[in-house]
Motif scaffolding. Structure first.
Motif, mmCIF file in Angstrom:
data_model
loop_
_atom_site.group_PDB
_atom_site.id
_atom_site.type_symbol
_atom_site.label_atom_id
_atom_site.label_comp_id
_atom_site.label_asym_id
_atom_site.label_seq_id
_atom_site.Cartn_x
_atom_site.Cartn_y
_atom_site.Cartn_z
ATOM 1 N N TYR A 144 -30.565 3.169 -17.233
ATOM 2 C CA TYR A 144 -31.802 2.641 -16.665
ATOM 3 C C TYR A 144 -31.887 2.887 -15.156
ATOM 4 N N ALA A 145 -30.765 3.194 -14.521
ATOM 5 C CA ALA A 145 -30.750 3.459 -13.082
ATOM 6 C C ALA A 145 -30.957 4.943 -12.770
ATOM 7 N N PRO A 166 -43.469 -6.488 -11.503
ATOM 8 C CA PRO A 166 -42.348 -6.270 -10.582
ATOM 9 C C PRO A 166 -41.285 -7.352 -10.641
ATOM 10 N N ALA A 167 -41.675 -8.571 -11.055
ATOM 11 C CA ALA A 167 -40.705 -9.673 -11.069
ATOM 12 C C ALA A 167 -39.855 -9.697 -12.337
ATOM 13 N N ALA A 168 -40.106 -8.818 -13.295
ATOM 14 C CA ALA A 168 -39.352 -8.825 -14.549
ATOM 15 C C ALA A 168 -37.884 -8.498 -14.291
ATOM 16 N N ASP A 169 -36.992 -9.220 -14.978
ATOM 17 C CA ASP A 169 -35.561 -8.963 -14.790
ATOM 18 C C ASP A 169 -35.106 -7.813 -15.687
ATOM 19 N N ASP A 170 -33.840 -7.437 -15.544
ATOM 20 C CA ASP A 170 -33.312 -6.297 -16.293
ATOM 21 C C ASP A 170 -33.351 -6.545 -17.793
ATOM 22 N N ALA A 171 -33.128 -7.799 -18.207
ATOM 23 C CA ALA A 171 -33.147 -8.106 -19.644
ATOM 24 C C ALA A 171 -34.534 -7.874 -20.232
ATOM 25 N N ALA A 172 -35.579 -8.262 -19.484
ATOM 26 C CA ALA A 172 -36.945 -8.053 -19.968
ATOM 27 C C ALA A 172 -37.281 -6.566 -20.036
ATOM 28 N N VAL A 173 -36.791 -5.813 -19.066
ATOM 29 C CA VAL A 173 -37.031 -4.364 -19.068
ATOM 30 C C VAL A 173 -36.368 -3.723 -20.278
ATOM 31 N N GLU A 174 -35.125 -4.094 -20.546
ATOM 32 C CA GLU A 174 -34.416 -3.524 -21.691
ATOM 33 C C GLU A 174 -35.059 -3.952 -23.005
ATOM 34 N N ALA A 175 -35.533 -5.198 -23.073
ATOM 35 C CA ALA A 175 -36.194 -5.666 -24.293
ATOM 36 C C ALA A 175 -37.462 -4.875 -24.562
ATOM 37 N N THR A 199 -52.628 6.997 -19.952
ATOM 38 C CA THR A 199 -53.305 8.282 -20.053
ATOM 39 C C THR A 199 -52.367 9.352 -20.599
ATOM 40 N N GLN A 200 -52.935 10.535 -20.806
ATOM 41 C CA GLN A 200 -52.156 11.665 -21.293
ATOM 42 C C GLN A 200 -51.050 12.039 -20.314
ATOM 43 N N GLU A 201 -51.360 11.998 -19.016
ATOM 44 C CA GLU A 201 -50.373 12.333 -17.994
ATOM 45 C C GLU A 201 -50.073 11.084 -17.205
ATOM 46 N N ASN A 202 -49.460 10.125 -17.849
ATOM 47 C CA ASN A 202 -49.189 8.855 -17.190
ATOM 48 C C ASN A 202 -48.212 9.077 -16.045
ATOM 49 N N HIS A 203 -48.561 8.585 -14.885
ATOM 50 C CA HIS A 203 -47.814 8.906 -13.673
ATOM 51 C C HIS A 203 -46.532 8.081 -13.599
ATOM 52 N N LEU A 204 -45.423 8.768 -13.385
ATOM 53 C CA LEU A 204 -44.164 8.096 -13.082
ATOM 54 C C LEU A 204 -43.856 8.338 -11.611
ATOM 55 N N PHE A 205 -43.427 7.275 -10.939
ATOM 56 C CA PHE A 205 -43.175 7.344 -9.507
ATOM 57 C C PHE A 205 -41.718 7.685 -9.242
ATOM 58 N N ASN A 206 -41.451 8.208 -8.057
ATOM 59 C CA ASN A 206 -40.065 8.406 -7.646
ATOM 60 C C ASN A 206 -39.333 7.075 -7.736
ATOM 61 N N GLY A 207 -38.190 7.089 -8.363
ATOM 62 C CA GLY A 207 -37.430 5.855 -8.545
ATOM 63 C C GLY A 207 -36.735 5.891 -9.895
ATOM 64 N N THR A 208 -36.149 4.781 -10.273
ATOM 65 C CA THR A 208 -35.386 4.723 -11.513
ATOM 66 C C THR A 208 -36.295 4.477 -12.713
ATOM 67 N N VAL A 209 -35.713 4.662 -13.898
ATOM 68 C CA VAL A 209 -36.446 4.375 -15.133
ATOM 69 C C VAL A 209 -36.833 2.903 -15.174
ATOM 70 N N ALA A 210 -35.897 2.027 -14.808
ATOM 71 C CA ALA A 210 -36.176 0.592 -14.827
ATOM 72 C C ALA A 210 -37.310 0.230 -13.883
ATOM 73 N N ALA A 248 -37.459 3.221 -26.898
ATOM 74 C CA ALA A 248 -37.053 4.107 -25.806
ATOM 75 C C ALA A 248 -35.629 3.842 -25.338
ATOM 76 N N HIS A 249 -35.005 2.777 -25.838
ATOM 77 C CA HIS A 249 -33.699 2.371 -25.315
ATOM 78 C C HIS A 249 -32.640 3.459 -25.551
ATOM 79 N N ASP A 250 -32.657 4.065 -26.730
ATOM 80 C CA ASP A 250 -31.600 5.023 -27.063
ATOM 81 C C ASP A 250 -31.602 6.227 -26.124
ATOM 82 N N PHE A 251 -32.773 6.780 -25.859
ATOM 83 C CA PHE A 251 -32.774 7.954 -24.979
ATOM 84 C C PHE A 251 -32.492 7.553 -23.527
ATOM 85 N N ILE A 252 -32.854 6.328 -23.140
ATOM 86 C CA ILE A 252 -32.617 5.893 -21.764
ATOM 87 C C ILE A 252 -31.126 5.732 -21.499
ATOM 88 N N VAL A 253 -30.407 5.085 -22.421
ATOM 89 C CA VAL A 253 -28.970 4.893 -22.201
ATOM 90 C C VAL A 253 -28.231 6.221 -22.270
#
Length: 624
Positions: A510-511, A483-492, A464-475, A499-504
Motif C-alpha cells: 500500500y506504500a 483523508p481521515a480514514a485510517d489504514d484499516a479502513a483503506v485496506e477494508a 471516469t474512464q481515465e480516473n486520475h491518480l495523483f503522485n503518492g502511494t496507493v493508500a 484490489a487487495h491481492d494485487f496491491i500487496v
C-alpha cells in the motif's frame, strides 16, 4: 497546434497568437478591445483593488515601514546640508584654531549616517516580511480560486495559462517585491525631498534647475506610456509560450506518434521570438530613457554650476551653499536613472497583477449557496430527480431540452445512446460541474444549487474512464475522498473491491508510489484503485462515466466483480457502450438528441424490439 508557422506583423504581434488568448478570462476579447482605454482602465482598477485588499491586513506594519523610510530619507538629506555648514561655518573657525564647530559637524554627520543605516536596515527587513506575506496570500488565493472554479472554466482555460498565472506572473510580482519596490519608493521619496530642499536652499538657483523639468517631464511621460504597453505585451507573449510548451508536453505521445516534433518546434520558435521582440522593445525604451535622463542631469548641473559660480564670484552666494546645491542636484537625477532601471520590473509586475486580478474576478460557474440546505438523513437516500432540465454548453446549441427523470434511491440506471445524445451531460449536471439553464436537478428532494459544495462532493462521486491518480502511494490515492480514514479502513475498502491481492503484490504494498498519473499501474489496476476510492468515500450517488470502456475482456471481468460491491445499496448512473456493463443495471435509459427514447429494465427492452434490442443483438453477434 496546426497550421503554418505564424508570420509576424510589422508591429511584432501575430493575430493568430492573440486569437489564442480567447481562453483567458481577462483576454477573451480582440486585441483592439484589450488595448482600448476603457478596457485598460478596467484592468488597472481591478489590479489596484486587489493590491489594496492584499495590503489591508498589513496596515500597521506598513505605517511603521513608512516611518522608517522617512527617517532614512531625513538622515540622507542631512548629508549635503552638513557639508554646507562645514564649509561655510566650520572651516573659518578652524583657520582661527577652533576645531569645535568642525568636530560638531563631523559628529552630526556620523549620527546621520548611523541613523540612515539603522533605518534602512529596519525598513528592508520589515518590507521583506510584508512582501513575502503578500506573495503567500496571493499564491493561496490564486490556487484556491482555480480549484473552486467550475469544470466548464477549466475546459476553456488551458492548463498552460494556469501554469503561467502561478509561475510567470507571480514571479514578476515577486521580482518587484524582492528587489524593486523599496528602490522605487526610496527613489521617489528622494526626488520629492530633494526638489523641496532645493527650493528652500536657494530659490534663484532652483529656478534655473527647474528649466530642465519640462524636458524631464516629457521624456518620463513618453517612457511611462510606451513601456506600459511594451511590458503588457511581454506578459502576453510569455503566457502564449508557456501555453504551447505545457500543451506540447501533455500531448507528447501524440506529438511523437505523428512526428510533430519539428512542427511544434517551429511554432515554439515563433512564440519564443515574439517574446524576445517584446522584451527587446522594452529594453530599447530603457536604452533611450536612461541616457536621456543622464544628459538632462549633466546639462542641468553644468548650467547650475556656471550660474552659481558667477554668483559666488559676485558675493551673492556662499561656496558651501553652491556645493550643497550641487550635491542635492546629483541626488535628484541619480534616483531618476534608478527609476528607469526598475520601471520595467514595475510595468511587468503591473501587467501580471492585472492578469491575476482578472482570474480572481472570474465568478464560479457553480457558486456556493448563501444559506446551504442540509441533505435529509435516513436509510433511503440517494433519490435523483431532473425536473424540466434544459442545458447547452452554448446558448444556441442546447443538449438537453425539458428533461424529466426520476431515479429512486438505490437504483442502478444505465445510460446508453449515440455520441452527443446527452449521457455525459446528465452526469456532469448531477455532479454539478454545470448548473442547468432552466429546471432543477435534485438529490433527495434538495436542489443541488442549495447544497454546500462539500456536502455535494461527499454525496456524489464520479468515476471516469481515465480516473486520475495523483503522485503518492496507493493508500493515499484510495483515501483521497476520505483523508481521515485510517489504514484499516483503506485496506477494508481494497478487500471489498478485490484490489487487495494485487496491491500487496506491489514492491511496497500500500506504500507503493503510483508515479505520475498512476503510470506504475495497469489500466485495470488504476480502475480498481478508483473503485476502492469511491467505496471508501461511501457516496449516496455514484456515477460511472465509461469506467470500463478502455479495458480488455479479462480485466473488464475483474472490474465487473468489483462493480457489484461498489454499486450495492446506493444510487448509480452508469454510462457505457459495452452492454456487459449495462446488463448489471436495474434500468436502462436510451437517449437520442437529449431525449429519453426508451426506458425500462434491460430484459424488457431486449424483448421489445426497439433500439436497445438492436444494440443487444449486435453485441451478442460480436461475441460469437
Amino acid at each position: 497546434m496546426t497550421g503554418e508557422v505564424p508570420r509576424p506583423r510589422p508591429d511584432g504581434v501575430d493575430p493568430s497568437h492573440w486569437r489564442g488568448r480567447a481562453t483567458d478570462p481577462d483576454a477573451d476579447r480582440s486585441r483592439a478591445e484589450d488595448t482600448a482605454p476603457e478596457a485598460v482602465a478596467r484592468l488597472r482598477a481591478r489590479s489596484r483593488a486587489l493590491l489594496r485588499d492584499l495590503l489591508r491586513p498589513h496596515r500597521a506594519r506598513l505605517g511603521f515601514a513608512a516611518a522608517l523610510l522617512l527617517a532614512q530619507n531625513a538622515a540622507a538629506m542631512a548629508g549635503p546640508y552638513l557639508v554646507m555648514l562645514g564649509i561655510d561655518r566650520a572651516v573659518p573657525p578652524l583657520r582661527a584654531g577652533d576645531p569645535g564647530p568642525l568636530a560638531a559637524v563631523a559628529g552630526a554627520f556620523a549620527v546621520a549616517a548611523g541613523t540612515e543605516y539603522a533605518a534602512r536596515r529596519g525598513f528592508l527587513a520589515l518590507s521583506a516580511r510584508i512582501g513575502q506575506a503578500v506573495l503567500l496570500d496571493l499564491r493561496q488565493r490564486v490556487y484556491g480560486h482555480f480549484l473552486r472554479l467550475c469544470v466548464g472554466f477549466h475546459e476553456r482555460y488551458t492548463s498552460g495559462r494556469v501554469v503561467s498565472r502561478l509561475t510567470s506572473d507571480l514571479d514578476s510580482i515577486a521580482e518587484l517585491v524582492d528587489g524593486g519596490i523599496d528602490s522605487l519608493v526610496t527613489a521617489t521619496l528622494t526626488v520629492v525631498s530633494v526638489a523641496a530642499v532645493l527650493l528652500w536652499l536657494d530659490l534663484p538657483l532652483a529656478a534655473v534647475a527647474l528649466l530642465a523639468f519640462p524636458f524631464l517631464f516629457a521624456l518620463s511621460r513618453w517612457f511611462a506610456r510606451a513601456s506600459a504597453g511594451a511590458w503588457r505585451r511581454s506578459r502576453d507573449a510569455a503566457a502564449l509560450m508557456i501555453v504551447h510548451f505545457v500543451e506540447s508536453l501533455r500531448g507528447v505521445r501524440a506529438v511523437q506518434a505523428f512526428r510533430r516534433e519539428q512542427r511544434n518546434q517551429q511554432i515554439f520558435d515563433g512564440l519564443n521570438d515574439e517574446y524576445r521582440r517584446a522584451n527587446l522593445y522594452g529594453f530599447r525604451l530603457i536604452a533611450t530613457y536612461s541616457p536621456g535622463i543622464k544628459v538632462i542631469g549633466n546639462g542641468t548641473v553644468a548650467v547650475v554650476l556656471g550660474y552659481g559660480g558667477w554668483r559666488v564670484l559676485g558675493g551673492g552666494m556662499e561656496v558651501g551653499v553652491l556645493a550643497a546645491f550641487l550635491l542635492y542636484l546629483r541626488r535628484f537625477f541619480e534616483p531618476m536613472q534608478e527609476l528607469s532601471q526598475f520601471y520595467n520590473t514595475l510595468q511587468s509586475a503591473t501587467a501580471a497583477l492585472e492578469k491575476l486580478a482578472g482570474v480572481l474576478d472570474e465568478p464560479p460557474g457553480v457558486p456556493e449557496p448563501p444559506r446551504p440546505t442540509p441533505l435529509p438523513a435516513g436509510p433511503q437516500r440517494g433519490a435523483v430527480s431532473f425536473r424540466a432540465v434544459s442545458f447547452g454548453y452554448r446558448p444556441q446549441a442546447p443538449i438537453l431540452t425539458g428533461l424529466e427523470l426520476r431515479v429512486p434511491a438505490g437504483q442502478t440506471v444505465a445510460l446508453i445512446g449515440p455520441t452527443g445524445a446527452g449521457k455525459s451531460t446528465i452526469a456532469k449536471l448531477l455532479a454539478r460541474f454545470h448548473d442547468p439553464d432552466t429546471g432543477t436537478v435534485e438529490l433527495d428532494g434538495v436542489d443541488l444549487r442549495d447544497l454546500a459544495d462539500a456536502a455535494l462532493r461527499r454525496a456524489v462521486v464520479l468515476v471516469t474512464q481515465e480516473n486520475h491518480l495523483f503522485n503518492g502511494t496507493v493508500a493515499e490515492n484510495i483515501r483521497f475522498g476520505r483523508p481521515a480514514a485510517d489504514d484499516a479502513a483503506v485496506e477494508a475498502a481494497a478487500r471489498a473491491i478485490g484490489a487487495h491481492d494485487f496491491i500487496v503484490g506491489l514492491p511496497d504494498g500500500y506504500a507503493t508510489d503510483v508515479h505520475r498519473r498512476g503510470g506504475r499501474l495497469s489500466a485495470g489496476q488504476r480502475q480498481l484503485v478508483a473503485f476502492a476510492r469511491a467505496f471508501l468515500a461511501d457516496p449516496r450517488v455514484l456515477i460511472l462515466d465509461e469506467a470500463t470502456s478502455s479495458l480488455d475482456v479479462p480485466t473488464e471481468r475483474l472490474v465487473q466483480r468489483a462493480l457489484g460491491t461498489v454499486l450495492r445499496d446506493r444510487t448509480a448512473l452508469i454510462i457505457a457502450h459495452r452492454l456487459s456493463t449495462v446488463e448489471t443495471a436495474d434500468r436502462v435509459l436510451v437517449l437520442d438528441g437529449g431525449r429519453i427514447v426508451e426506458d425500462g429494465p434491460p430484459a424488457r427492452l431486449s424483448a421489445a424490439g426497439g433500439r436497445y434490442a438492436a444494440l443487444h443483438r449486435h453485441w451478442r453477434a460480436s461475441l460469437i
